[in-house]
Design a protein around this motif. Structure first.
Motif, short mmCIF file in Angstrom:
data_model
loop_
_atom_site.label_atom_id
_atom_site.label_comp_id
_atom_site.label_asym_id
_atom_site.label_seq_id
_atom_site.Cartn_x
_atom_site.Cartn_y
_atom_site.Cartn_z
N VAL A 198 0.80 -1.18 0.10
CA VAL A 198 0.02 0.01 0.04
C VAL A 198 0.83 1.32 0.02
CG1 VAL A 198 -1.56 1.46 1.35
CG2 VAL A 198 -2.13 -1.21 1.30
N VAL A 199 0.65 2.21 -0.86
CA VAL A 199 1.20 3.50 -1.04
C VAL A 199 0.23 4.65 -0.73
CG1 VAL A 199 2.64 5.14 -2.08
CG2 VAL A 199 2.95 2.76 -2.56
N SER A 200 0.53 5.38 0.60
CA SER A 200 -0.23 6.63 0.72
C SER A 200 0.28 7.84 0.59
CB SER A 200 -0.87 6.30 2.24
OG SER A 200 -1.70 7.51 2.56
N GLY A 213 6.54 -9.91 -0.29
CA GLY A 213 7.71 -9.64 -1.41
C GLY A 213 8.56 -8.68 -0.96
N SER A 214 9.28 -7.94 -1.78
CA SER A 214 10.18 -7.06 -1.32
C SER A 214 10.28 -5.79 -2.24
CB SER A 214 11.64 -7.58 -1.57
OG SER A 214 12.62 -6.62 -1.07
N VAL A 215 10.37 -4.56 -1.59
CA VAL A 215 10.22 -3.22 -2.24
C VAL A 215 11.57 -2.48 -1.85
CG1 VAL A 215 7.56 -3.18 -2.57
CG2 VAL A 215 9.01 -2.03 -0.61
N GLY A 216 11.97 -1.69 -2.86
CA GLY A 216 13.23 -0.57 -2.42
C GLY A 216 12.37 0.77 -2.58
N LEU A 217 12.55 1.57 -1.54
CA LEU A 217 12.27 2.90 -1.71
C LEU A 217 13.36 3.96 -1.75
CD1 LEU A 217 9.85 3.07 1.68
CD2 LEU A 217 9.43 2.30 -0.61
N GLY A 221 22.42 6.45 -8.60
CA GLY A 221 22.89 5.10 -8.17
C GLY A 221 22.91 4.78 -6.87
N GLU A 222 22.41 5.61 -5.85
CA GLU A 222 22.22 5.31 -4.60
C GLU A 222 21.58 4.21 -4.15
OE1 GLU A 222 21.81 9.00 -2.36
OE2 GLU A 222 22.90 10.29 -3.60
N GLU A 223 21.71 3.80 -3.02
CA GLU A 223 21.06 2.49 -2.33
C GLU A 223 19.76 2.95 -2.07
OE1 GLU A 223 23.30 1.08 0.61
OE2 GLU A 223 25.01 0.38 -0.42
N TYR A 224 18.94 1.64 -2.30
CA TYR A 224 17.64 1.76 -1.89
C TYR A 224 17.21 1.60 -0.33
CZ TYR A 224 16.56 1.21 -6.87
OH TYR A 224 16.80 1.26 -8.20
N THR A 225 16.14 2.01 0.15
CA THR A 225 15.99 1.80 1.57
C THR A 225 14.70 0.44 1.48
OG1 THR A 225 16.02 3.90 2.48
CG2 THR A 225 14.69 2.32 3.73
N MET A 226 15.23 -0.95 1.95
CA MET A 226 14.49 -1.88 1.49
C MET A 226 13.56 -2.24 2.62
SD MET A 226 15.74 -2.44 -1.47
CE MET A 226 14.87 -4.23 -1.62
N LEU A 227 12.36 -2.70 2.25
CA LEU A 227 11.35 -3.20 3.13
C LEU A 227 11.14 -4.63 3.31
CD1 LEU A 227 8.40 -0.54 2.90
CD2 LEU A 227 10.09 -0.51 4.53
N GLU A 228 10.69 -5.05 4.29
CA GLU A 228 10.20 -6.59 4.50
C GLU A 228 8.91 -6.70 4.76
OE1 GLU A 228 12.69 -8.35 7.57
OE2 GLU A 228 14.78 -8.16 6.39
N PRO A 229 8.19 -7.75 4.54
CA PRO A 229 6.84 -7.79 4.70
C PRO A 229 6.71 -7.59 6.38
CG PRO A 229 7.46 -9.74 3.47
CD PRO A 229 8.79 -9.02 3.96
N GLY A 230 5.34 -6.65 6.52
CA GLY A 230 4.96 -6.32 7.82
C GLY A 230 5.79 -5.11 8.29
N PHE A 231 6.42 -4.48 7.52
CA PHE A 231 7.01 -3.20 7.83
C PHE A 231 6.63 -2.08 7.01
CE2 PHE A 231 9.97 -6.17 9.76
CZ PHE A 231 10.62 -5.46 10.87
N SER A 256 12.02 6.38 7.22
CA SER A 256 12.26 5.85 8.42
C SER A 256 11.22 4.47 8.28
CB SER A 256 11.63 6.89 9.67
OG SER A 256 10.28 6.99 9.54
N VAL A 257 11.88 3.54 8.96
CA VAL A 257 11.18 1.93 8.77
C VAL A 257 11.07 1.49 10.31
CG1 VAL A 257 11.56 -0.22 8.01
CG2 VAL A 257 12.51 1.65 6.67
N LYS A 258 9.73 1.15 10.34
CA LYS A 258 9.14 0.53 11.64
C LYS A 258 8.20 -0.72 11.10
CE LYS A 258 5.14 3.52 12.37
NZ LYS A 258 4.37 4.51 13.39
N GLU A 259 8.08 -1.47 12.17
CA GLU A 259 7.14 -2.82 12.08
C GLU A 259 5.90 -2.29 12.29
OE1 GLU A 259 7.24 -7.47 13.19
OE2 GLU A 259 8.29 -6.19 14.25
N VAL A 260 4.79 -2.75 11.51
CA VAL A 260 3.27 -2.17 11.76
C VAL A 260 2.44 -3.57 11.41
CG1 VAL A 260 3.86 0.10 10.96
CG2 VAL A 260 3.01 -1.63 9.26
N ASP A 261 1.12 -3.30 11.97
CA ASP A 261 0.12 -4.28 11.93
C ASP A 261 -0.57 -4.04 10.34
OD1 ASP A 261 -2.29 -5.57 11.66
OD2 ASP A 261 -2.82 -5.05 13.36
#
Length: 399
Positions: free
Chosen positions: A260-262, A277-281, A290-300, A312-317
């Motif tokens: 989901v993107v808001s 899955g996996s996404v890069g921000l 060519g700078e690095e992505y901020t990678m997300l894992e499921p549930g974040f 910033s990255v945090k775990e969420v419901d």
């Protein structure tokens, strides 16, 4: 054409009894009261959030006029251990009465409010075509959309617009010698809509959202869309062609995943919540360097600050952030000033809060927007935190 309001009220009472007596909805025969077009119209209005406020007001009129009928109806309901839920069930039944009343006024009269002013004219879902023309869509439509060559590229069936109808090219991809042709789908406050892109990617657009996308993706090039608002993406996997969502100055790059993107203009953050899955921000300017992505894992969730420009990255419901796709609103320890933003989008109303202290209070609550009106929700908050409010048409003032 059904012009006899007494017939409408009789149908409303039948529907109410159906719910209260736990009968099957099919057992209510509407064939004598309504033709097929009128029945379809009622069900459409029942499903459209944009008419909840009008139905709520009409329901009040109906309740006042038919108090005796309601009392007789309640007296005839089944007496069992579930009577404690009667008030909730009555509220659901009242929605049906509001729908029927709403149908009557919308079909056969120019309804005005108590002071003689017309009700708000609801915005339509619109589709802007490549040539700049704009088509209005309703959830009862069945339409075809063609490209420059006159070939059908998209089909609307009720509340979904599908671009996968062309099976001549695999995976919804055109050859590289063809220029991209874009459409732009805009969903106003109070409504949602679903979209299937040419590669099979599914997108569920929330209220107040616009999405610009190619009618057909091009083989060998990145699949790229541009959005404002909030949308749930279920991206068709293609290792050779990443899928990119551009939201403000944030890019979300994926191969195949659900997220989901808001990105509403009035919000301080662009949030991305990953389900699988996996996404890069990345910032749009960063990828070019060519700078690095901020990678997300499921549930974040990744939150990009518009002011600071950091992520910033945090775990969420994740269920909280996808509830709207199922017709629910879930608030978890959210400030009231942020809650009313979401309510305004969902119910297509304007909310002004002059109670500063209330705005900073946090609440945890869940509402079913298919059943509960804006007034129901305000009363619920009022019971937990005393305040006054005034509601007229689509304008709400909180004191």
């Amino acid at each position: 054409m059904l012009r006899d309001f007494s017939k409408l009220m009789e149908l409303a009472k039948k529907l109410a009894r159906t719910i209260l007596l736990r009968e099957r909805i099919e057992e209510v025969d509407t064939s004598k009261e309504l033709n097929q077009d009128e029945r379809d119209y009622i069900m459409q209005k029942l499903a459209e959030p944009s008419h909840w406020l009008e139905r709520s007001r009409l329901k009040k009129d109906v309740d006042e006029t038919h108090t005796m009928e309601w009392e007789r109806l309640k007296a005839s309901t089944i007496q069992d251990s579930k009577l404690k839920y009667l008030n909730t069930v009555l509220k659901i039944a009242a929605v049906f009465i509001g729908v029927v009343g709403c149908t009557y006024f919308f079909l056969f009269q120019n309804f005005t409010n108590d002071v003689g002013q017309p009700l708000i004219k609801q915005e339509a879902i619109t589709l802007e075509l490549e040539n700049g023309s704009v088509e209005k869509l309703t959830k009862s439509d069945h339409k075809q959309f063609r490209n420059r060559q006159g070939k059908i590229v998209g089909l609307q069936k009720a509340g979904q617009l599908d671009y996968t109808s062309d099976s001549e090219q695999p995976a919804g991809l055109d050859n590289t010698d063809k220029p991209l042709e874009y459409h732009k789908l805009t969903v106003p406050y109070g409504k949602t809509f679903q979209l299937v892109l040419s590669d099979g990617t599914k997108v569920h657009l929330n209220a107040g959202t616009s999405l610009k996308y190619p009618v057909r993706f091009v083989k060998g090039k990145t699949r790229e869309v541009f959005m404002e608002g909030e949308a749930f993406f279920d991206v068709h996997k293609n290792k050779e062609q990443p899928f990119i969502v551009n939201a403000d100055d944030l890019g979300v790059k994926v191969l195949g995943t659900r997220f989901v993107v808001s990105s509403y203009p009035e919000d301080a953050y662009v949030n991305t919540v990953l389900l699988e899955g996996s996404v890069g921000l990345y910032k749009s300017s960063q990828e070019k360097n060519g700078e690095e992505y901020t990678m997300l894992e499921p549930g974040f969730m990744g939150a990009w600050s518009k002011e600071r420009g950091d992520i910033s990255v945090k775990e969420v419901d994740t269920g909280i952030y996808t509830a709207w796709t199922k017709g629910r609103m879930v608030f978890s320890h959210m400030k009231f000033k942020d809650i009313i933003k979401k309510l305004a989008r969902c119910y297509n109303v304007s909310i002004t809060n002059s109670n500063t202290q209330l705005g900073e209070e946090t609440f945890t609550a869940t509402f079913d927007v298919k059943i509960e009106t804006m007034e129901d929700i305000l009363e619920s908050f009022k019971r937990n935190y005393g305040f006054d409010y005034h509601m007229e048409n689509n304008q709400i003032k909180i004191y």
